[in-house]
Motif scaffolding. Sequence first.
Motif, mmCIF file in Angstrom:
data_model
loop_
_atom_site.group_PDB
_atom_site.id
_atom_site.type_symbol
_atom_site.label_atom_id
_atom_site.label_comp_id
_atom_site.label_asym_id
_atom_site.label_seq_id
_atom_site.Cartn_x
_atom_site.Cartn_y
_atom_site.Cartn_z
ATOM 1 N N ARG A 7 -2.402 -9.243 -1.731
ATOM 2 C CA ARG A 7 -0.978 -9.270 -1.373
ATOM 3 C C ARG A 7 -0.298 -10.403 -2.108
ATOM 4 N NH1 ARG A 7 0.910 -4.948 1.380
ATOM 5 N NH2 ARG A 7 -0.536 -4.207 2.946
ATOM 6 N N ARG A 8 -0.155 -10.235 -3.399
ATOM 7 C CA ARG A 8 0.481 -11.293 -4.180
ATOM 8 C C ARG A 8 1.900 -11.504 -3.680
ATOM 9 N NH1 ARG A 8 0.298 -9.027 -9.871
ATOM 10 N NH2 ARG A 8 0.333 -7.187 -8.588
ATOM 11 N N ALA A 26 -0.908 -1.023 -6.735
ATOM 12 C CA ALA A 26 0.071 -1.738 -5.899
ATOM 13 C C ALA A 26 0.347 -0.963 -4.606
ATOM 14 C CB ALA A 26 1.367 -1.970 -6.676
ATOM 15 N N ALA A 27 0.440 0.374 -4.718
ATOM 16 C CA ALA A 27 0.717 1.220 -3.545
ATOM 17 C C ALA A 27 -0.532 1.460 -2.709
ATOM 18 C CB ALA A 27 1.298 2.556 -4.002
#
Lengths: 235, 235
Positions: A234-235, A87-88
């Motif tokens: 980029r959900r 995620a990061a």
Amino acid sequence: MRAHEIVLERIESDLAAGRLSVGNRLPGERALAEELGISRSSVREAIRVLEAMGMIRTAVGSGPRAGAIIAADPAASMTTALRLHVAAQTFPVQDVVRTRILLETWAVDAAARQEAVDLSDVEALLDEMDEPGVEPDRFHRLDAEMHAKLAAHAGNAVVREMMASLRGSIHGYVMAAVPLLDDWKAVADNLRAEHRGIVAAVQAGHPSKASRLVREHIEGFHGLTAETDSVTRRR
Amino acid sequence: MRAHEIVLERIESDLAAGRLSVGNRLPGERALAEELGISRSSVREAIRVLEAMGMIRTAVGSGPRAGAIIAADPAASMTTALRLHVAAQTFPVQDVVRTRILLETWAVDAAARQEAVDLSDVEALLDEMDEPGVEPDRFHRLDAEMHAKLAAHAGNAVVREMMASLRGSIHGYVMAAVPLLDDWKAVADNLRAEHRGIVAAVQAGHPSKASRLVREHIEGFHGLTAETDSVTRRR
């Protein structure tokens, strides 16, 4: 050393010395706090960390099943860490997939080299995935379980758990891509056939064939969803 | 979902959406608690978990450097998890070593295939390890750093961090075996020569040679300490 780290160190040395083992109950919050001379909230912080590390599971209530039990679920911890770092963007999804291919080609190669390997546990999962009307989410969970069980036959616990965590860490990305597929049924049928081929190669004792089929299977699946990467990233 | 998990989910979705990035400061404990409608102690539990996951580092004090900063240190988290699970005997040390060999032979192979790889960062560490009178603990830390830097040239962040964490997770076992070695100086000289050989093979663009030398290097070192396994297993 900070207060909650005193608890972590204590648990680790108790495990290493065999004073604590998987299945044992951890002393209660109050007892640990008193013994180590720290606050109960510091003990609770340490327990949350141990839980996140897959070292304990906690149950609520006051019966004999209440409290924190020593567990052994390293994949849970690695999955959470990998997912956060994906995620990061510390970890590109591509690197996760490539590492999975590396571990899994090794695992099926090693499994195929074993004498008389019994893959009935893997085949039972393939049969479940053949059931008509199985939903994509359930399909992918069975799929992940099947890959993990197959890899377990290689006999290396670290590889098995790392593989499971790599897979788990990008489950969200995979599922986000499903609605974008033109024909889920055709994709699923293709995956089913590939799975049967891999399992047959392991069963027949063909390490390099099993390895090649696994590589093509994973690359093919992620190639299929690669064009949707920018959407799912980029959900 | 438990209170501290609300914080974890919030941070993960902020990271995935790009609202938070490495180097950013996390909102304060009080602000997070108010916004999410949970207690400050639940926020603190989540912060400890994120810290253990290598997702944030915290600094004490009240200046502009105080508070929790988003970090990216996945190896820290995986090292702790692996070490705990090695202590609990979920992971045999042998499986850790074999997985390290798998990842590292792949990494030097991939590094050796790159055009014009610049290994001056790795060589600087080898030079430091050559200094007379370097203590075993410092030697092994430089050694670990050197292996990690070499593997980084393969260009896969996940492999690099997993390798570092596998190595870190058994550092204690390796160090426990040092006093049992007959002749530490001879062992160190041998390791130095092997390192130079591996680096030369990568530099010269010989993937299979680099791979073979790494395998022999790691197997040799752990073979050397294998007879002390029963001693170090129960520190």
